[in-house]
Write a protein that holds these residues in place. Structure first.
Motif, short mmCIF file in Angstrom:
data_model
loop_
_atom_site.label_atom_id
_atom_site.label_comp_id
_atom_site.label_asym_id
_atom_site.label_seq_id
_atom_site.Cartn_x
_atom_site.Cartn_y
_atom_site.Cartn_z
N THR A 200 0.84 -1.19 0.00
CA THR A 200 0.00 0.00 0.00
C THR A 200 0.88 1.25 0.00
O THR A 200 2.04 1.21 0.41
CB THR A 200 -0.91 0.04 1.23
OG1 THR A 200 -0.12 0.22 2.41
CG2 THR A 200 -1.73 -1.23 1.35
N CYS A 201 0.31 2.35 -0.47
CA CYS A 201 0.94 3.67 -0.32
C CYS A 201 -0.06 4.57 0.39
O CYS A 201 -1.28 4.42 0.23
CB CYS A 201 1.35 4.26 -1.66
SG CYS A 201 0.00 4.72 -2.76
N VAL A 207 5.19 3.72 2.22
CA VAL A 207 4.95 2.49 1.44
C VAL A 207 5.07 1.33 2.41
O VAL A 207 6.11 1.16 3.06
CB VAL A 207 5.93 2.34 0.28
CG1 VAL A 207 5.71 1.02 -0.45
CG2 VAL A 207 5.79 3.51 -0.70
N ARG A 208 4.01 0.51 2.51
CA ARG A 208 3.97 -0.57 3.49
C ARG A 208 3.63 -1.89 2.83
O ARG A 208 2.87 -1.94 1.85
CB ARG A 208 2.92 -0.27 4.57
CG ARG A 208 3.26 0.94 5.45
CD ARG A 208 2.09 1.34 6.30
NE ARG A 208 2.44 2.39 7.25
CZ ARG A 208 1.57 3.09 7.96
NH1 ARG A 208 0.27 2.86 7.81
NH2 ARG A 208 1.98 4.03 8.81
N LEU A 221 6.99 -4.55 6.47
CA LEU A 221 8.03 -3.65 5.96
C LEU A 221 7.40 -2.29 5.73
O LEU A 221 6.25 -2.19 5.28
CB LEU A 221 8.63 -4.17 4.66
CG LEU A 221 9.80 -3.37 4.05
CD1 LEU A 221 10.84 -4.31 3.46
CD2 LEU A 221 9.30 -2.40 2.97
N GLU A 222 8.15 -1.24 6.04
CA GLU A 222 7.67 0.12 5.84
C GLU A 222 8.83 1.02 5.44
O GLU A 222 9.92 0.93 6.01
CB GLU A 222 7.01 0.67 7.11
CG GLU A 222 6.54 2.11 6.97
CD GLU A 222 5.84 2.63 8.21
OE1 GLU A 222 5.75 3.87 8.36
OE2 GLU A 222 5.38 1.80 9.03
N GLU A 253 10.70 4.80 -8.08
CA GLU A 253 10.62 3.34 -8.01
C GLU A 253 11.25 2.87 -6.70
O GLU A 253 12.37 3.24 -6.37
CB GLU A 253 11.34 2.69 -9.19
CG GLU A 253 11.22 1.17 -9.20
CD GLU A 253 11.90 0.54 -10.40
OE1 GLU A 253 11.87 -0.72 -10.49
OE2 GLU A 253 12.46 1.28 -11.23
N ILE A 254 10.51 2.05 -5.95
CA ILE A 254 10.94 1.59 -4.63
C ILE A 254 10.92 0.07 -4.60
O ILE A 254 9.92 -0.55 -4.98
CB ILE A 254 10.02 2.16 -3.53
CG1 ILE A 254 10.11 3.70 -3.51
CG2 ILE A 254 10.38 1.60 -2.17
CD1 ILE A 254 9.17 4.36 -2.55
N ASP A 255 12.01 -0.51 -4.18
CA ASP A 255 12.11 -1.96 -3.99
C ASP A 255 11.47 -2.30 -2.64
O ASP A 255 12.02 -1.96 -1.59
CB ASP A 255 13.57 -2.40 -4.02
CG ASP A 255 13.73 -3.92 -4.01
OD1 ASP A 255 12.75 -4.61 -3.67
OD2 ASP A 255 14.83 -4.39 -4.31
N PHE A 256 10.30 -2.95 -2.68
CA PHE A 256 9.62 -3.23 -1.42
C PHE A 256 10.18 -4.46 -0.69
O PHE A 256 9.75 -4.78 0.41
CB PHE A 256 8.11 -3.40 -1.64
CG PHE A 256 7.71 -4.44 -2.65
CD1 PHE A 256 7.80 -5.79 -2.38
CD2 PHE A 256 7.22 -4.06 -3.88
CE1 PHE A 256 7.43 -6.74 -3.30
CE2 PHE A 256 6.84 -5.01 -4.82
CZ PHE A 256 6.94 -6.35 -4.53
N ARG A 257 11.15 -5.15 -1.28
CA ARG A 257 11.80 -6.25 -0.57
C ARG A 257 12.81 -5.72 0.45
O ARG A 257 12.97 -6.29 1.53
CB ARG A 257 12.50 -7.19 -1.55
CG ARG A 257 11.56 -7.86 -2.54
CD ARG A 257 12.34 -8.62 -3.60
NE ARG A 257 13.22 -7.73 -4.36
CZ ARG A 257 14.07 -8.13 -5.29
NH1 ARG A 257 14.16 -9.43 -5.57
NH2 ARG A 257 14.83 -7.26 -5.93
#
Length: 390
Positions: A200-201, A207-208, A221-222, A253-257
């Protein structure tokens, strides 16, 4: 553009004036489609999704609570359905197993039969997902699963074939370092492919990532980006990162890992309303309040590929997933019959052009009253020298 060439369009965009615009990026052309023949602000397009026929049909959710079916092969609207109930605009639109799924701002989620009969106004299912909904998103892998979230409305996952209680209800994060409650404002939601996780944003530039299979209901993760509210988000083709946009037109662009920033994209000048990546190509489509549709390349070299000005504020978009963008068949040349664009915009530009052509008077003439001549400056007489007393 002729109606027969609607199938060649790469991007479909919904506007504040109720117009569905089809954009052909190879020919640099945009076509307008309306159900009534005239733009209507009370029928502003707030949601778009593909219909039961794949990319041959588009479902258009309008602010007057109608969902219209548009055929891309025919280039015309083929029917509509009235979807009453609740208040506010559509915050999500989906199609599953021949049924229509709608969700409005007040938190009323309904499942409707697939026919377009106005008499059949009773929904098959109705759920109360909570007020202040900002987004309803369907799980592509499981069409009967949807997620909802909004302002002071935490993330929830619903099974439309199961009970009326959510399968997963997110829990707010812990209080901040001042022991104050952290507000909730989920702006966009996506299901991460190949897993049960969701990303989610928020309107507080966060960004979570949530994992319903985890014992904790809080984010696993946040990370944060920028200082302004995030308004839109999309998954990249690889499924390991997301691209977010905020109210100042910034894209990242964000790597959510790992929660790290991979790169930024430039070019936008207003609030971002819609983002979507191509399922296989490294392309990103974006639209917003600056009335420009942009196509960025998100892999090295990053940059702007296409830019089309569309005259009206843009709310949402659909990007075609076909592979052969460049390979197009020849079409017969037909005279273009487009419905008129927003009359207010045309009148504004006409008045600006007329004002530019008008000759303005000189500043010194406007400051001086008529009939009064400008006096000439006379040289001051030199004062006689007076001898100083001894």
């Amino acid at each position: 553009m002729a109606a027969a060439s609607a199938r060649f369009n790469h991007v479909w965009v919904g506007t504040e004036t109720g117009i569905l615009k089809g954009v052909d990026l190879q020919r640099k052309k945009a076509a307008n489609f309306t159900a009534t023949g005239q733009p209507q602000r009370e029928a502003a397009v707030s949601a778009l999704c593909w219909g039961a026929g794949g990319e041959t049909q588009i479902l258009v959710g309008c602010s007057d609570r109608t969902v219209r079916r548009f055929g891309t092969e025919e280039g015309a609207f083929q029917g509509q359905r009235r979807c009453p109930g609740g208040e506010g605009a559509f915050r999500g639109l989906a199609q599953a197993d021949g049924t229509l799924i709608t969700c409005v701002d007040s938190g009323v989620l309904r499942v409707w039969p697939s026919d377009d009969k106005e008499a059949s106004s009773d929904p098959l299912l109705e759920l109360r997902v909570g007020p202040g909904v900002c987004r309803m998103r369907q799980d592509p892998a499981h069409p009967h699963m949807v997620a909802t979230g909004g302002k002071e409305n935490a993330l929830k996952v619903w099974d439309l074939q199961g009970s009326e209680e959510p399968l997963f209800r997110a829990k707010n994060v812990r209080n901040d370092w001042l022991n104050l409650r952290v507000p909730i404002w989920d702006q966009d939601i996506h299901f991460i492919p190949g897993s049960h996780k969701l990303v989610t944003c928020t309107g507080y530039h966060q960004v979570r990532v949530y994992d319903p299979a985890s014992p904790q209901r809080r984010p696993v993760l946040e990370t944060t980006y920028g200082e302004y509210p995030l308004t839109a988000m999309t998954l990249t083709p690889g499924g390991n990162s997301v691209i977010v946009g905020n109210t100042h037109g910034q894209l990242a662009e964000i790597d959510f890992r790992q929660g790290r920033l991979l790169g930024c994209l430039k070019g936008l000048a207003g609030s971002v309303r819609g983002l979507q990546c191509h399922p296989s190509k490294p392309l990103l489509a974006s639209c917003g309040l600056d009335r420009v549709l942009r196509i960025h390349r998100i892999r090295n070299p990053r940059g702007l590929e296409h830019k089309v000005y569309l005259k009206s504020p843009l709310n949402c978009l659909l990007l075609s997933g076909r592979e052969n963008w460049e390979d197009q068949l020849e079409e017969p040349q037909e005279p273009s019959e487009e419905p008129p664009e927003d009359s207010e915009v045309d009148e504004l530009w006409a008045s600006l052009e007329a004002a530019a052509k008008r000759k303005l008077p000189r500043a010194d003439q406007t400051l001086r009253a008529p009939g009064i001549q400008k006096r000439k400056k006379c040289p001051r007489a030199a004062s006689p020298l007076v001898p100083s007393p001894l």
